[in-house]
Design a protein around this motif. Structure first.
Motif, mmCIF file in Angstrom:
data_model
loop_
_atom_site.group_PDB
_atom_site.id
_atom_site.type_symbol
_atom_site.label_atom_id
_atom_site.label_comp_id
_atom_site.label_asym_id
_atom_site.label_seq_id
_atom_site.Cartn_x
_atom_site.Cartn_y
_atom_site.Cartn_z
ATOM 1 N N ARG A 154 -7.864 74.681 -36.997
ATOM 2 C CA ARG A 154 -7.639 76.125 -37.070
ATOM 3 C C ARG A 154 -8.949 76.906 -36.914
ATOM 4 N NH1 ARG A 154 -3.843 73.897 -40.856
ATOM 5 N NH2 ARG A 154 -1.720 74.452 -40.237
ATOM 6 N N THR A 155 -10.017 76.390 -37.509
ATOM 7 C CA THR A 155 -11.318 77.050 -37.362
ATOM 8 C C THR A 155 -11.751 77.068 -35.900
ATOM 9 O OG1 THR A 155 -12.004 76.366 -39.591
ATOM 10 C CG2 THR A 155 -13.755 76.965 -38.043
ATOM 11 N N ARG A 169 -9.859 79.684 -33.918
ATOM 12 C CA ARG A 169 -10.355 81.036 -34.156
ATOM 13 C C ARG A 169 -11.677 81.281 -33.425
ATOM 14 N NH1 ARG A 169 -8.927 79.878 -39.555
ATOM 15 N NH2 ARG A 169 -11.130 79.622 -40.093
ATOM 16 N N PRO A 184 -7.817 81.416 -26.801
ATOM 17 C CA PRO A 184 -7.022 80.352 -27.423
ATOM 18 C C PRO A 184 -6.385 79.409 -26.417
ATOM 19 C CG PRO A 184 -5.926 82.491 -27.642
ATOM 20 C CD PRO A 184 -7.305 82.759 -27.145
ATOM 21 N N SER A 193 -17.271 84.709 -33.704
ATOM 22 C CA SER A 193 -16.550 83.448 -33.901
ATOM 23 C C SER A 193 -15.858 83.385 -35.252
ATOM 24 C CB SER A 193 -17.517 82.266 -33.785
ATOM 25 O OG SER A 193 -18.438 82.262 -34.868
ATOM 26 N N ARG A 194 -16.263 84.243 -36.175
ATOM 27 C CA ARG A 194 -15.730 84.251 -37.544
ATOM 28 C C ARG A 194 -15.978 82.918 -38.252
ATOM 29 N NH1 ARG A 194 -9.719 85.953 -37.527
ATOM 30 N NH2 ARG A 194 -9.634 84.656 -35.659
ATOM 31 N N GLU A 197 -1.057 81.465 -35.692
ATOM 32 C CA GLU A 197 -2.432 81.062 -35.981
ATOM 33 C C GLU A 197 -3.261 80.927 -34.715
ATOM 34 O OE1 GLU A 197 -3.046 77.967 -38.779
ATOM 35 O OE2 GLU A 197 -1.140 78.312 -39.777
ATOM 36 N N VAL A 243 -5.931 85.549 -31.370
ATOM 37 C CA VAL A 243 -7.348 85.873 -31.527
ATOM 38 C C VAL A 243 -7.495 87.378 -31.425
ATOM 39 C CG1 VAL A 243 -9.654 85.602 -30.555
ATOM 40 C CG2 VAL A 243 -8.072 83.684 -30.535
ATOM 41 N N ASN A 255 -12.767 89.284 -30.872
ATOM 42 C CA ASN A 255 -13.274 87.927 -30.692
ATOM 43 C C ASN A 255 -13.365 87.547 -29.221
ATOM 44 O OD1 ASN A 255 -14.253 85.530 -31.871
ATOM 45 N ND2 ASN A 255 -12.314 84.504 -31.450
#
Length: 287
Positions: free
Chosen positions: A50-51, A54, A59, A154-155, A257, A260, A264
């Protein structure tokens, strides 16, 4: 009676030195698989996935068909480095205006490292990997994965951007899992006289079973049919396959999920300013 006698001879005949060495390699691989508690590690691996989703600029990059072979050849090492860098950047959705890649004499526990500066990046690969195309690909992609994780928008925290296992996970989620899996655990045979010994060469931060599991996650997202997904893992099919097929553990990561935010859409340029970041990169445990 003759058939029975032949079977008896086959049973009692001593195994060759090569057979014994191959059996020893299989025992060592099986022991490594058993030692990895995938049930305990699965939530962490899912969090890695998941990281990475993100952090990726687009995506859709996580839905690329996984590659099992390098899609190019080169006439010399420098050309190979350039083509490998271009391929890895395309897979990771990364744009670096000025990227330099070179072989260097690095410490034994360091396979590669990346230095970031405003507008440019330098990736060094340990000279001992010079003759192994897939290891070069794995090390280079791993270092560029750090750049993606460290990019504005990138969070991803600075600590996570430096996480070696997370960088390997990013390589997998960009569709390079089969390549990383093969380069992470090499088996071979060496002989001297009548003696044959199995050899193991490990490269990578993430355990091969973890790589196998995330490869299946990414292959599901890419829409590969079941047979094609199974064929990606070779000797590492279990327990990764069982974990993804389990009622509580499989399935695609929810579409919600994969979204984005507009902010981003950064192009993945290296973080500007400050001292160059050094990555310990892919570590090579002693075998």
């Amino acid at each position: 009676m003759r058939v029975a006698a032949l079977l008896l001879v086959a049973i009692v005949a001593p195994q060759s030195a090569t057979d014994l060495a191959l059996a020893d390699l299989q025992r060592r691989r099986d022991a490594l698989i058993r030692a990895y508690d995938l049930d305990a590690q699965q939530p962490r691996l899912d969090r890695f996935a998941r990281t990475c989703l993100r952090a990726l600029r687009d995506p859709a990059l996580a839905r690329q068909r996984p590659v099992g072979r390098l899609p190019f050849v080169a006439d010399n090492r420098q050309e190979f480095l350039q083509r490998t860098a271009a391929f890895a950047m395309e897979r990771l959705g990364l744009r670096i205006a000025n990227l330099s890649v070179k072989f260097s004499r690095l410490p034994r526990d360091t396979a590669g490292r990346v230095r970031l500066a405003p507008g440019r990046a330098t990736v060094e690969i340990a000279d001992r990997h010079r003759d192994d195309d897939e290891e070069i690909m794995a090390v280079l992609a791993h270092e560029l994965a750090h750049v993606v994780l460290d990019a504005p928008g990138s969070r991803v925290s600075e600590a996570d951007a430096d996480d070696e296992e997370l960088a390997d996970a990013m390589v997998v989620m960009a569709g390079m899992g089969p390549l990383l899996l093969r380069s992470s655990y090499r088996e071979g045979l060496s002989s001297s006289g009548n003696t044959v010994v199995g050899t193991i060469r490990r490269t990578g931060a993430l355990h091969p079973v973890g790589i196998a599991y995330l490869t299946l996650v990414q292959a599901e997202m890419a829409g590969l049919p079941e047979d094609a997904r199974r064929g990606l893992l070779g000797n590492w099919l279990e327990p990764a396959w069982s974990a993804r097929r389990a009622p509580t553990g499989g399935g695609l990561i929810p579409a919600s999920e994969l979204a984005v935010p507009v902010g981003n859409s950064a192009n993945g340029a290296p973080r500007a300013g400050g001292a160059p970041r050094m990555s310990s990169a892919v570590k090579k445990p002693s075998c």
